[in-house]
Design a protein around this motif. Structure first.
Motif, PDB file in Angstrom:
ATOM      1  N   ALA A  17      -7.375  -1.057  -2.739  1.00  0.00           N
ATOM      2  CA  ALA A  17      -6.910   0.263  -2.299  1.00  0.00           C
ATOM      3  C   ALA A  17      -6.361   1.154  -3.727  1.00  0.00           C
ATOM      4  CB  ALA A  17      -5.550   0.218  -1.554  1.00  0.00           C
ATOM      5  N   ASN A  24     -10.949   3.521   4.855  1.00  0.00           N
ATOM      6  CA  ASN A  24     -10.034   4.868   4.958  1.00  0.00           C
ATOM      7  C   ASN A  24      -8.629   4.856   5.123  1.00  0.00           C
ATOM      8  OD1 ASN A  24     -12.663   6.316   5.036  1.00  0.00           O
ATOM      9  ND2 ASN A  24     -12.720   5.821   7.197  1.00  0.00           N
ATOM     10  N   LYS A  25      -7.973   3.915   5.602  1.00  0.00           N
ATOM     11  CA  LYS A  25      -6.561   3.618   5.827  1.00  0.00           C
ATOM     12  C   LYS A  25      -5.861   3.465   4.404  1.00  0.00           C
ATOM     13  CE  LYS A  25      -6.723   2.214  10.577  1.00  0.00           C
ATOM     14  NZ  LYS A  25      -6.338   1.217  11.520  1.00  0.00           N
ATOM     15  N   GLU A  26      -6.327   2.480   3.943  1.00  0.00           N
ATOM     16  CA  GLU A  26      -5.873   2.309   2.553  1.00  0.00           C
ATOM     17  C   GLU A  26      -6.625   2.897   1.397  1.00  0.00           C
ATOM     18  OE1 GLU A  26      -5.978  -2.193   1.856  1.00  0.00           O
ATOM     19  OE2 GLU A  26      -4.320  -2.422   3.284  1.00  0.00           O
ATOM     20  N   ILE A  27      -7.358   3.623   1.710  1.00  0.00           N
ATOM     21  CA  ILE A  27      -8.140   4.555   0.802  1.00  0.00           C
ATOM     22  C   ILE A  27      -8.734   3.862  -0.398  1.00  0.00           C
ATOM     23  CG2 ILE A  27      -8.225   6.583  -0.448  1.00  0.00           C
ATOM     24  CD1 ILE A  27      -5.657   7.490   1.099  1.00  0.00           C
ATOM     25  N   ALA A  77     -12.841  -2.121   7.964  1.00  0.00           N
ATOM     26  CA  ALA A  77     -11.845  -1.283   8.799  1.00  0.00           C
ATOM     27  C   ALA A  77     -10.579  -0.522   8.048  1.00  0.00           C
ATOM     28  CB  ALA A  77     -11.038  -2.224   9.868  1.00  0.00           C
ATOM     29  N   LEU A  78     -10.417  -0.901   6.799  1.00  0.00           N
ATOM     30  CA  LEU A  78      -9.406  -0.370   6.036  1.00  0.00           C
ATOM     31  C   LEU A  78      -9.845   0.623   4.807  1.00  0.00           C
ATOM     32  CD1 LEU A  78      -6.854  -3.141   5.486  1.00  0.00           C
ATOM     33  CD2 LEU A  78      -6.931  -1.421   7.418  1.00  0.00           C
ATOM     34  N   SER A 100       0.724  -1.392   0.122  1.00  0.00           N
ATOM     35  CA  SER A 100       0.044  -0.139  -0.063  1.00  0.00           C
ATOM     36  C   SER A 100       0.878   1.047   0.092  1.00  0.00           C
ATOM     37  CB  SER A 100      -0.927  -0.019   1.251  1.00  0.00           C
ATOM     38  OG  SER A 100      -0.258  -0.077   2.297  1.00  0.00           O
ATOM     39  N   SER A 101       2.356   0.972  -0.099  1.00  0.00           N
ATOM     40  CA  SER A 101       2.988   2.168  -0.327  1.00  0.00           C
ATOM     41  C   SER A 101       3.916   1.694  -1.625  1.00  0.00           C
ATOM     42  CB  SER A 101       3.971   2.422   0.650  1.00  0.00           C
ATOM     43  OG  SER A 101       4.976   1.071   1.022  1.00  0.00           O
TER      44      SER A 101
END
Length: 193
Positions: A41, A70-73, A67-68, A10-11
């Motif tokens: 993502a 927003n975090k992983e967009i 749960a992901l 995810s980066s």
């Protein structure tokens, strides 16, 4: 092969080769009419891979836990985005949708995902190919460790063959298309290989 699940970061990592490999893999999948299944993502190598597929009209199926989101967009432009309750459910859905699995460079999640499907293959739960796309030597030490585990008799040689690895996205796909799962189960005598 109709759909390949690709596990990746995810980066984007620190090397431009990682993005280039994701783009090359997407182009080869597109040329062969193979759809992408991935973590859903819009960021990192995940986003690069999905965007390349979508830009050329490819089908992209994303699976992301609530749960992901927003975090992983979560990616908003996919062919289909399935939101699930848990990571366990995510991995099961991705595996069910896919005919094979590739790990591009990524972190702990990528490693956990590819090793889970490899374990399932070792146990005979599926007969789908799994591969490490070894970009810029990213998986060299991991591949060396797997060979070490064979020499220490924790992995049987027949099960070591479950892990396809190459530096070329095209060769990875070729190897996956020609893959035949071993018929030897995990619990054989250690001297039978």
């Amino acid at each position: 092969m109709k759909r390949i699940c690709v596990y990746c970061g995810s980066s984007v990592g620190k090397r431009p080769e990682y993005i280039a490999a994701a783009h090359e893999l997407a182009d080869i999948m597109l040329d062969r009419g193979i759809s992408l299944v991935y973590g859903g993502a819009s960021v990192g190598i995940m986003g690069e891979l999905a965007n390349r597929m979508l830009a050329s009209g490819g089908e992209v199926y994303g699976v992301i836990p609530e749960a992901l989101m927003n975090k992983e967009i979560a990616h908003g432009g996919l062919t289909k985005l399935q939101v699930v309750k848990s990571m366990h459910q995510r991995k099961a859905v991705m595996a069910d949708l896919s005919d094979g699995f590739i790990a591009l460079p990524g972190g702990l999640g990528t490693l956990e995902e590819i090793f889970e499907v490899l374990t399932w293959a070792q146990l005979g739960f599926h007969k789908k190919p799994s591969a490490l796309l070894n970009v810029a030597g990213y998986y060299d030490q991991l591949i060396g460790f797997l060979d070490h585990a064979v020499s220490e008799e924790f992995i049987k040689p027949v099960h070591r063959k479950l892990v396809i690895s190459d530096t070329s996205p095209e060769q990875i796909i070729n190897s996956m298309e020609n893959f035949t799962a071993p018929t030897v189960g995990k619990w054989i005598d250690r001297h039978e290989t």
